[in-house]
Design a protein around this motif. Structure first.
Motif, PDB file in Angstrom:
ATOM      1  N   CYS A  13      -1.202  -0.116  -5.025  1.00  0.00           N
ATOM      2  CA  CYS A  13      -0.616  -1.229  -5.995  1.00  0.00           C
ATOM      3  C   CYS A  13      -1.975  -1.919  -6.750  1.00  0.00           C
ATOM      4  CB  CYS A  13      -0.105  -2.051  -4.992  1.00  0.00           C
ATOM      5  SG  CYS A  13      -0.898  -3.126  -3.932  1.00  0.00           S
ATOM      6  N   GLY A  14      -3.054  -1.617  -6.305  1.00  0.00           N
ATOM      7  CA  GLY A  14      -4.260  -2.172  -7.059  1.00  0.00           C
ATOM      8  C   GLY A  14      -4.782  -3.477  -6.310  1.00  0.00           C
ATOM      9  N   HIS A  15      -3.926  -3.964  -5.495  1.00  0.00           N
ATOM     10  CA  HIS A  15      -4.600  -5.254  -4.818  1.00  0.00           C
ATOM     11  C   HIS A  15      -5.903  -4.799  -4.069  1.00  0.00           C
ATOM     12  CE1 HIS A  15      -4.081  -8.956  -2.403  1.00  0.00           C
ATOM     13  NE2 HIS A  15      -3.267  -9.229  -3.278  1.00  0.00           N
ATOM     14  N   LYS A  16      -6.730  -6.207  -3.819  1.00  0.00           N
ATOM     15  CA  LYS A  16      -7.805  -5.995  -3.090  1.00  0.00           C
ATOM     16  C   LYS A  16      -7.796  -5.734  -1.528  1.00  0.00           C
ATOM     17  CE  LYS A  16     -12.238  -8.088  -2.307  1.00  0.00           C
ATOM     18  NZ  LYS A  16     -13.240  -9.255  -2.628  1.00  0.00           N
ATOM     19  N   MET A  17      -8.442  -4.816  -0.825  1.00  0.00           N
ATOM     20  CA  MET A  17      -7.835  -4.397   0.517  1.00  0.00           C
ATOM     21  C   MET A  17      -8.711  -5.257   1.295  1.00  0.00           C
ATOM     22  SD  MET A  17      -6.208  -1.543   0.395  1.00  0.00           S
ATOM     23  CE  MET A  17      -6.459  -0.024   1.588  1.00  0.00           C
ATOM     24  N   VAL A  18      -8.316  -5.418   2.549  1.00  0.00           N
ATOM     25  CA  VAL A  18      -9.062  -6.091   3.481  1.00  0.00           C
ATOM     26  C   VAL A  18      -9.466  -5.456   4.720  1.00  0.00           C
ATOM     27  CG1 VAL A  18      -7.978  -8.422   3.009  1.00  0.00           C
ATOM     28  CG2 VAL A  18      -6.981  -6.789   4.708  1.00  0.00           C
ATOM     29  N   HIS A  19     -10.281  -5.641   5.453  1.00  0.00           N
ATOM     30  CA  HIS A  19     -10.583  -4.778   6.819  1.00  0.00           C
ATOM     31  C   HIS A  19      -9.687  -5.025   7.751  1.00  0.00           C
ATOM     32  CE1 HIS A  19     -14.633  -3.643   5.211  1.00  0.00           C
ATOM     33  NE2 HIS A  19     -14.802  -4.897   4.759  1.00  0.00           N
ATOM     34  N   SER A  20      -9.265  -3.836   8.618  1.00  0.00           N
ATOM     35  CA  SER A  20      -8.216  -4.208   9.716  1.00  0.00           C
ATOM     36  C   SER A  20      -9.094  -4.761  10.894  1.00  0.00           C
ATOM     37  CB  SER A  20      -7.777  -2.711  10.077  1.00  0.00           C
ATOM     38  OG  SER A  20      -7.170  -2.745  11.466  1.00  0.00           O
ATOM     39  N   THR A  21      -8.485  -5.385  11.658  1.00  0.00           N
ATOM     40  CA  THR A  21      -8.982  -5.945  12.934  1.00  0.00           C
ATOM     41  C   THR A  21      -8.915  -5.223  13.875  1.00  0.00           C
ATOM     42  OG1 THR A  21      -7.137  -7.305  13.390  1.00  0.00           O
ATOM     43  CG2 THR A  21      -8.950  -8.197  11.783  1.00  0.00           C
ATOM     44  N   LYS A  22      -8.117  -3.897  13.878  1.00  0.00           N
ATOM     45  CA  LYS A  22      -7.488  -3.156  15.210  1.00  0.00           C
ATOM     46  C   LYS A  22      -8.238  -1.781  15.192  1.00  0.00           C
ATOM     47  CE  LYS A  22      -3.013  -5.411  15.297  1.00  0.00           C
ATOM     48  NZ  LYS A  22      -1.632  -5.117  15.079  1.00  0.00           N
ATOM     49  N   GLU A  23      -8.829  -1.422  13.810  1.00  0.00           N
ATOM     50  CA  GLU A  23      -9.238  -0.136  13.998  1.00  0.00           C
ATOM     51  C   GLU A  23     -10.010   0.292  12.606  1.00  0.00           C
ATOM     52  OE1 GLU A  23      -5.775   2.771  13.497  1.00  0.00           O
ATOM     53  OE2 GLU A  23      -4.665   1.461  12.193  1.00  0.00           O
ATOM     54  N   ARG A  24     -10.872   1.174  12.719  1.00  0.00           N
ATOM     55  CA  ARG A  24     -11.715   1.273  11.309  1.00  0.00           C
ATOM     56  C   ARG A  24     -10.703   1.855  10.191  1.00  0.00           C
ATOM     57  NH1 ARG A  24     -16.854   1.425  11.178  1.00  0.00           N
ATOM     58  NH2 ARG A  24     -17.368   2.178  13.114  1.00  0.00           N
ATOM     59  N   ALA A  25     -10.215   0.794   9.372  1.00  0.00           N
ATOM     60  CA  ALA A  25      -9.399   1.167   8.194  1.00  0.00           C
ATOM     61  C   ALA A  25      -9.224  -0.214   7.430  1.00  0.00           C
ATOM     62  CB  ALA A  25      -8.005   1.387   8.840  1.00  0.00           C
ATOM     63  N   MET A  26      -9.069   0.310   6.134  1.00  0.00           N
ATOM     64  CA  MET A  26      -8.818  -0.741   5.058  1.00  0.00           C
ATOM     65  C   MET A  26      -7.185  -0.843   4.859  1.00  0.00           C
ATOM     66  SD  MET A  26     -11.876  -1.737   4.337  1.00  0.00           S
ATOM     67  CE  MET A  26     -11.792  -2.614   2.853  1.00  0.00           C
ATOM     68  N   VAL A  27      -6.878  -2.236   4.738  1.00  0.00           N
ATOM     69  CA  VAL A  27      -5.502  -2.387   4.882  1.00  0.00           C
ATOM     70  C   VAL A  27      -4.928  -3.143   3.664  1.00  0.00           C
ATOM     71  CG1 VAL A  27      -3.269  -3.335   6.003  1.00  0.00           C
ATOM     72  CG2 VAL A  27      -5.198  -2.370   7.347  1.00  0.00           C
ATOM     73  N   CYS A  28      -3.865  -2.957   2.713  1.00  0.00           N
ATOM     74  CA  CYS A  28      -3.677  -3.718   1.539  1.00  0.00           C
ATOM     75  C   CYS A  28      -2.739  -4.941   2.107  1.00  0.00           C
ATOM     76  CB  CYS A  28      -2.881  -2.862   0.611  1.00  0.00           C
ATOM     77  SG  CYS A  28      -2.122  -3.816  -0.784  1.00  0.00           S
ATOM     78  N   PRO A  29      -2.968  -6.137   1.886  1.00  0.00           N
ATOM     79  CA  PRO A  29      -2.080  -7.141   2.356  1.00  0.00           C
ATOM     80  C   PRO A  29      -0.955  -7.344   1.441  1.00  0.00           C
ATOM     81  CG  PRO A  29      -3.992  -8.125   1.290  1.00  0.00           C
ATOM     82  CD  PRO A  29      -4.196  -6.436   1.270  1.00  0.00           C
ATOM     83  N   GLU A  30      -0.836  -6.538   0.488  1.00  0.00           N
ATOM     84  CA  GLU A  30       0.166  -6.756  -0.564  1.00  0.00           C
ATOM     85  C   GLU A  30       1.360  -5.713  -0.365  1.00  0.00           C
ATOM     86  OE1 GLU A  30       2.431  -8.270  -3.618  1.00  0.00           O
ATOM     87  OE2 GLU A  30       0.635  -9.311  -2.692  1.00  0.00           O
ATOM     88  N   CYS A  31       0.882  -4.336  -0.148  1.00  0.00           N
ATOM     89  CA  CYS A  31       2.147  -3.369   0.031  1.00  0.00           C
ATOM     90  C   CYS A  31       2.017  -2.870   1.607  1.00  0.00           C
ATOM     91  CB  CYS A  31       1.914  -2.216  -0.885  1.00  0.00           C
ATOM     92  SG  CYS A  31       0.518  -1.124  -0.991  1.00  0.00           S
ATOM     93  N   HIS A  32       1.220  -3.116   2.006  1.00  0.00           N
ATOM     94  CA  HIS A  32       0.555  -2.929   3.489  1.00  0.00           C
ATOM     95  C   HIS A  32       0.163  -1.338   3.681  1.00  0.00           C
ATOM     96  CE1 HIS A  32       2.225  -6.481   4.425  1.00  0.00           C
ATOM     97  NE2 HIS A  32       3.523  -6.081   3.978  1.00  0.00           N
ATOM     98  N   ASN A  33      -0.361  -0.891   2.632  1.00  0.00           N
ATOM     99  CA  ASN A  33      -1.018   0.638   2.531  1.00  0.00           C
ATOM    100  C   ASN A  33      -2.272   0.515   3.697  1.00  0.00           C
ATOM    101  OD1 ASN A  33      -1.730   3.307   1.932  1.00  0.00           O
ATOM    102  ND2 ASN A  33      -2.995   2.552   0.072  1.00  0.00           N
ATOM    103  N   THR A  34      -2.157   1.468   4.418  1.00  0.00           N
ATOM    104  CA  THR A  34      -3.403   1.582   5.325  1.00  0.00           C
ATOM    105  C   THR A  34      -4.351   2.886   5.151  1.00  0.00           C
ATOM    106  OG1 THR A  34      -2.062   0.287   7.181  1.00  0.00           O
ATOM    107  CG2 THR A  34      -4.173   1.778   7.631  1.00  0.00           C
ATOM    108  N   VAL A  35      -5.627   2.522   4.831  1.00  0.00           N
ATOM    109  CA  VAL A  35      -6.404   3.925   4.460  1.00  0.00           C
ATOM    110  C   VAL A  35      -7.573   3.860   5.320  1.00  0.00           C
ATOM    111  CG1 VAL A  35      -7.905   4.656   2.677  1.00  0.00           C
ATOM    112  CG2 VAL A  35      -6.035   3.278   2.053  1.00  0.00           C
ATOM    113  N   TYR A  36      -7.767   5.200   6.140  1.00  0.00           N
ATOM    114  CA  TYR A  36      -8.557   5.492   6.961  1.00  0.00           C
ATOM    115  C   TYR A  36      -9.795   6.149   6.403  1.00  0.00           C
ATOM    116  CZ  TYR A  36      -4.898   4.328  10.080  1.00  0.00           C
ATOM    117  OH  TYR A  36      -3.768   3.657  10.951  1.00  0.00           O
ATOM    118  N   PRO A  37     -10.841   6.254   7.168  1.00  0.00           N
ATOM    119  CA  PRO A  37     -11.989   6.925   6.391  1.00  0.00           C
ATOM    120  C   PRO A  37     -11.647   8.414   5.855  1.00  0.00           C
ATOM    121  CG  PRO A  37     -12.738   5.738   8.395  1.00  0.00           C
ATOM    122  CD  PRO A  37     -11.142   5.602   8.430  1.00  0.00           C
ATOM    123  N   ARG A  38     -12.175   8.875   4.935  1.00  0.00           N
ATOM    124  CA  ARG A  38     -11.890  10.172   4.329  1.00  0.00           C
ATOM    125  C   ARG A  38     -13.027  11.088   4.932  1.00  0.00           C
ATOM    126  NH1 ARG A  38     -12.763  10.253  -1.986  1.00  0.00           N
ATOM    127  NH2 ARG A  38     -14.775  10.256  -1.340  1.00  0.00           N
TER     128      ARG A  38
END
Length: 281
Positions: A128-153
């Motif tokens: 969705c293009g929104h700025k991501m935030v760091h997860s507090t539970k695991e090494r991941a980036m989370v979108c606060p808008e659409c809740h997309n979670t991205v793990y290390p590639r």
């Protein structure tokens, strides 16, 4: 290989509660360049700055520990007046090419670069293009808008030692790395790694292979991938039809004539050495 850092041990467990202290190591990495002490090319020893040496106010991202030494990421490019005396940015790959150690520090540089690339490339949500935030539970980036979670590639790639009796298929890339190499390439979507082996050998050398057997893997943060090493045998016609777009050299080389890469860092070099010493099963 570069990850063989015994007796040192990597601890890469995610822990958001670890905070940087003045004695911790800072990996200042921007677009593949890393801040190190510039006498490393003379002394052949990688030295990173400590947190106390960088006079900026910032929250650093904990990456991993090697033994009890903690490594943190600073992914903002420092101004000249913020860089400690004697330090400068260099290409991460230059440390490998020059064979600079110790191996645990080189491994930290390569692994830190892999993570720095991932954090850089996931600042914004690809959905969705929104700025991501760091997860507090695991090494991941989370979108606060659409809740997309991205793990290390981590991209899978193969290194292939093609055997023809007492000969090994050696290559040299058309650009970049100038030393002997083996057939290599990334796995495509929907493809097994064994199919990647067959496809890459055919594409780069025009050779069919069989008797594919797995050897060993290697994390290779320089290209954000994990390398999977395979040996295989030529099947039928051994005449090479080289892909001139990727390679400038491809030939069958007798084991006693194989010239190895400098350093002991790569899976490719270990596989070439294994064949040269007649230790491939």
């Amino acid at each position: 290989m570069v990850q063989d850092i015994y007796p040192h041990k990597l601890h890469n467990e995610f822990d958001p509660n670890i905070q940087a202290t003045q004695k911790d190591v800072l990996l200042c990495i921007v677009n593949g360049k890393i801040l190190i002490h510039l006498n490393c090319f003379e002394n052949k020893e990688v030295v990173f700055p400590k947190v106390k040496e960088i006079q900026i106010h910032s929250e650093y991202r904990y990456l991993f520990s090697i033994d009890s030494t903690k490594y943190f990421l600073c992914d903002m490019r420092l101004e000249d007046n913020q860089i400690p005396s004697g330090y400068g940015y260099v290409e991460e790959r230059s440390l490998r090419i020059e064979g600079i150690g110790p191996k645990d520090n080189l491994f930290a540089a390569i692994t830190g670069k892999h993570l720095a690339d991932w954090y850089r490339d996931t600042k914004f949500c690809g959905r969705c293009g929104h700025k991501m935030v760091h997860s507090t539970k695991e090494r991941a980036m989370v979108c606060p808008e659409c809740h997309n979670t991205v793990y290390p590639r981590i991209m899978p790639a193969v290194i292939v030692g093609v055997i023809n009796g007492d000969k090994l298929l050696l290559t040299k890339y058309r650009t970049g790395f100038k030393y002997n190499a083996l057939i290599a390439g990334f796995t495509e979507i929907g493809e097994t790694v064994e199919e990647t082996v067959k496809r890459e050998v055919m594409e780069e050398a025009g050779i069919k292979v069989n008797n594919i057997r797995y050897y060993k893997s290697q994390p290779w943060g320089s290209a954000n991938d994990i390398l999977l090493g395979f040996f295989c045998d030529v099947k039928g016609n051994d005449e090479i039809s080289m892909d001139t777009n990727e390679l400038k050299y491809a030939d069958w080389v007798q084991r006693d004539e194989i010239i190895l890469q400098p350093g002991e860092f790569s899976l490719t070099n270990e596989m070439m050495k294994l064949f040269k010493e007649n230790k491939v099963e």
